[in-house]
Design an enzyme around this catalytic site. Sequence first.
Site, PDB file in Angstrom:
ATOM      1  N   HIS A  49      55.340  99.274 -19.512  1.00  0.00           N
ATOM      2  CA  HIS A  49      56.134 100.170 -18.821  1.00  0.00           C
ATOM      3  C   HIS A  49      56.369 101.604 -18.750  1.00  0.00           C
ATOM      4  O   HIS A  49      56.419 102.346 -17.860  1.00  0.00           O
ATOM      5  CB  HIS A  49      57.503  99.701 -19.830  1.00  0.00           C
ATOM      6  N   CYS A  62      60.254  91.419 -21.832  1.00  0.00           N
ATOM      7  CA  CYS A  62      61.636  91.206 -22.352  1.00  0.00           C
ATOM      8  C   CYS A  62      62.050  89.498 -21.590  1.00  0.00           C
ATOM      9  O   CYS A  62      62.991  89.094 -21.904  1.00  0.00           O
ATOM     10  CB  CYS A  62      62.838  92.159 -22.068  1.00  0.00           C
TER      11      CYS A  62
END
Length: 443
Positions: free
Chosen positions: A10, A42
Amino acid sequence: MKIAVIGSTHAGTAAVTNMANLYPDADITVYERNDNVSFLSCGLALYVGGVVKDPQGLFYSSPEELQKLGVTMKMQHDVEGIDTTNQTITATNLVTGETVHDAYDKLVMTTGSWPITPPIEGINLDNILLAKNFTQANTIIERTKDVERVTVVGAGYIGVELVEAFEKAGKQVTLIDGADRILNKYLDPEFTDIVEKDFTDRGITLAMNETVQRFEGTEGSVTKVFTNQGEYETDLVIMCVGFRPNTDLLKGKVDMLPNGAIKVDEYMQTSDPAIFSAGDCCAVKYNPTGEHAYIPLATNAVRMGTLAARNLMQPTVKHVGTQGTSGLHIYDLNMASTGLTETSAQLLNTHVKSITIEDTHRPGFMPTAENVQLKVSFDPATHRILGAQVISKADVTQSINTMSVCIQSGMTMEELGYVDFFFQPHFNQPWNFINKAGLQAAL
């Protein structure tokens, strides 16, 4: 100018994308151990549970897309050494075994985190798996096809989501954690009690306050988990006991927290002026306390990666800090939290006072009106808001994003009572439950 980036999930992907646009003349090189970038971990449990059918949707970029921006992508390259004095990097090509040497003017550390693997007897047995990246997700899917009993060790977000996925797949599921309840880092007991009852009602075995002491197996594959209180037969174990920052490369070279998380200033710069850091490998200012804290969240990572790029040449945009805001959907329940809970406040030796509101999310004259439980924690001396939690079958989790803004802006409970919220019977009550928390605190 030569920029080296280590890691591209990320924070790294956000940093690289922005740097390529901001500094078109820079020579940017990315070193990544894996063969992919930008995996949304996630969504791992949703992928394992079959909710996400196409795994490509879990990637929002690719090595090819970054290369189109003019970035040199050294995929499947493991950085083994950083000489911060001479500003050089040594890496190994994991495919060919070739050693690569490189230099940098600016280094961006976005090496993320890795699952903690405690030194438990038998942990190297087959079918004891980790849950972090895309490869591990595929391994879990493959290994669970022909098993009946699954044990998850660790009752945080990923562990709890995997428990739901395995139970829905018809597995016999056991959840083990050394804490006295699930999700204890995110929610107070009155919230986790609701989720735990839902789990036990569905036949899930909860082994709380239990510490795994050893694993046993036959023919090299795990068959039993032994804790300090009992034993559990199993065909598969998923270890989800937490994450540690991947920062060994800079140990002793930049300032870190005791757990190894890199300290950065409000411009994402480390104690070494040539090195910036972002994401799960570093600490960030936690607004409820004003101190550095380790809060590995994808939302924090993309913000920090973007800021590292913006501030690489000169201090430009400050990081506003974080509240550690997060949300979770388990079965029919929607829950979210931000800032301090009473539990986390006690661990940090911080005194808070709390108000709990129990209401329905919209008027009773509507066809349906689900119960809502909201708890707001605040400083008893100043009444400054420090945290909030919510749970409901209705999706009112965006209220916690609102509370996050309240914490970040330093709002008091009295001010919260009179914030201007709209009313429409489809969505809420004339007095929003958030307002009611502020009004009750003022009594």
